[in-house]
Scaffold this active site. Structure first.
Site, mmCIF file in Angstrom:
data_model
loop_
_atom_site.group_PDB
_atom_site.id
_atom_site.type_symbol
_atom_site.label_atom_id
_atom_site.label_comp_id
_atom_site.label_asym_id
_atom_site.label_seq_id
_atom_site.Cartn_x
_atom_site.Cartn_y
_atom_site.Cartn_z
ATOM 1 N N ALA A 1 -7.749 -1.224 -14.876
ATOM 2 C CA ALA A 1 -6.625 -1.748 -14.108
ATOM 3 C C ALA A 1 -5.748 -2.637 -14.991
ATOM 4 O O ALA A 1 -5.281 -2.211 -16.042
ATOM 5 C CB ALA A 1 -7.144 -2.474 -12.866
ATOM 6 N N ASP B 1 -6.352 2.419 -3.675
ATOM 7 C CA ASP B 1 -7.275 1.446 -4.249
ATOM 8 C C ASP B 1 -7.076 0.057 -3.660
ATOM 9 O O ASP B 1 -8.033 -0.696 -3.496
ATOM 10 C CB ASP B 1 -7.095 1.392 -5.768
ATOM 11 C CG ASP B 1 -7.717 2.606 -6.463
ATOM 12 O OD1 ASP B 1 -8.480 3.340 -5.802
ATOM 13 O OD2 ASP B 1 -7.431 2.812 -7.651
#
Length: 268
Positions: free
Chosen positions: A162, A45
Site C-alpha cells: 500500500a 479494500d
C-alpha cells in the site's frame, strides 16, 4: 454458521448486499452482525479495512471474505457477479483460513494519560501538519537516528503493497512476521542525516518514536486519523494477533501482487 455483511454506501455495493442477504436467508445461514463467524465485506479494500476495525475485538474467532465492486481489491477475492459461487463455497466451509500479521501501535501522550493501543492491518504513519517533523527513532530500545522530514510509515507485510510501496519500500510476503519502516521525504545534507532507506524490523523488536515537543502531529492507523494531542512516544511492533481470511478461493500472495500491479497480459 453466523454471517455478517459489511458493505460500503455505493449503489452497486448496496444492491449486491441486498441480493447476498436474501441468498443467505434462502440457504438458512444465520445473519448476525454482533458475533459472526464470517464477515463478508462488499466494496473494496477500504471497506475491508473498516470491517477489520469494527470487528477487531473478535479476531480470534472471525474470518473475513471480501467481495469487490470496484476496479481493484487487494484483499478481496470475489467479484460482485460471483455471489452464487460464494454462497456455495460457504455451504461447504470447513473452517480453514489464511492469516496475515497485524501491527501493534501504542501511543503515549504528553499529559501522561493511559496509553492508547491500536491495531493496523496496513500501516500507521506519523506526520506533522505545518513544518518538518523531528523525531528520535529507537530500534529494540537503542537510539538509531534522529529523523527529519515529512514523516514515517510503519507497515505490515500485507500493507507493504500500500502506502509503503509508493514510498519505495519493499513488498514483503505475509509469511514473514516483520514490520517495515519507510521514510516520507527525509532531509539529508551535511548537517542532518538519516538512513534514507526502508528498514525491515525483526518481530521481537519494538520501533519507538519520540517526537520533538511540537503538538501539530497527525497519526494515522490505516484509514483512521488522530490529531490534536501532544504525543510523547509511539511504539510499534508486530502483533501477536492476526487477521484470518477464509481459505477457499483465497488468491496466493504473489499472484495477488502480480494481478494488482503488473497484470496477466504482461506476465508472458
Amino acid at each position: 454458521m453466523k454471517i455478517a455483511i459489511f458493505a460500503n454506501d455505493g449503489r452497486l455495493s448496496q444492491i449486491v448486499s441486498q441480493r447476498l442477504r436474501q441468498k443467505f436467508k434462502d440457504t438458512h445461514f444465520v445473519l448476525d452482525d454482533q458475533n459472526p463467524d464470517i464477515v463478508v465485506t462488499i466494496g473494496g479494500d477500504g471497506t475491508l479495512l473498516a470491517a477489520f476495525h469494527k470487528y477487531s475485538a473478535l479476531l480470534e474467532t472471525v474470518r473475513f471474505v471480501g467481495v469487490h465492486t470496484g476496479h481493484l481489491g487487494f484483499y478481496t477475492d470475489w467479484r460482485d457477479d460471483e455471489i452464487d459461487d460464494l454462497v456455495i463455497s460457504l455451504q461447504s466451509d470447513n473452517g480453514q483460513s489464511i492469516s496475515y500479521p497485524l501491527l501493534d501501535v501504542r501511543v503515549t501522550y504528553a499529559d501522561k494519560q493511559k496509553p492508547e493501543n491500536f491495531l493496523a492491518l496496513n500501516e500507521a504513519t506519523l506526520k506533522r501538519w505545518s513544518a518538518t517533523m523531528v523525531t528520535d527513532v529507537y530500534i529494540g530500545g537503542e537510539l538509531f537516528e534522529r529523523f527529519r522530514g515529512d514523516g514515517l510509515c510503519i507497515s505490515t507485510p500485507s500493507g507493504s503493497t500500500a502506502y509503503n510501496k509508493s514510498l519505495g519500500g519493499a513488498v514483503i510476503h505475509p509469511n514473514l512476521k516483520v514490520l517495515q519502516v519507510a521514510e516520507i521525504s527525509s532531509i539529508n545534507n551535511r548537517v542532518f542525516r538519516t538512513l534514507s532507506s526502508p528498514m525491515i524490523i525483526a518481530p521481537n523488536d519494538w520501533v519507538t518514536l519520540i517526537p520533538a515537543r511540537e503538538s501539530d502531529y497527525l497519526l494515522t492507523v490505516d484509514q483512521n486519523s488522530f490529531h490534536g494531542k501532544k504525543i510523547a512516544q509511539l511504539r510499534f511492533k508486530i502483533s501477536k494477533k492476526s487477521i484470518h481470511f477464509a481459505k477457499y478461493r483465497h488468491m496466493q500472495f504473489w499472484q495477488r501482487v502480480q494481478d494488482a500491479f503488473i497484470g496477466s497480459e504482461y506476465a508472458n
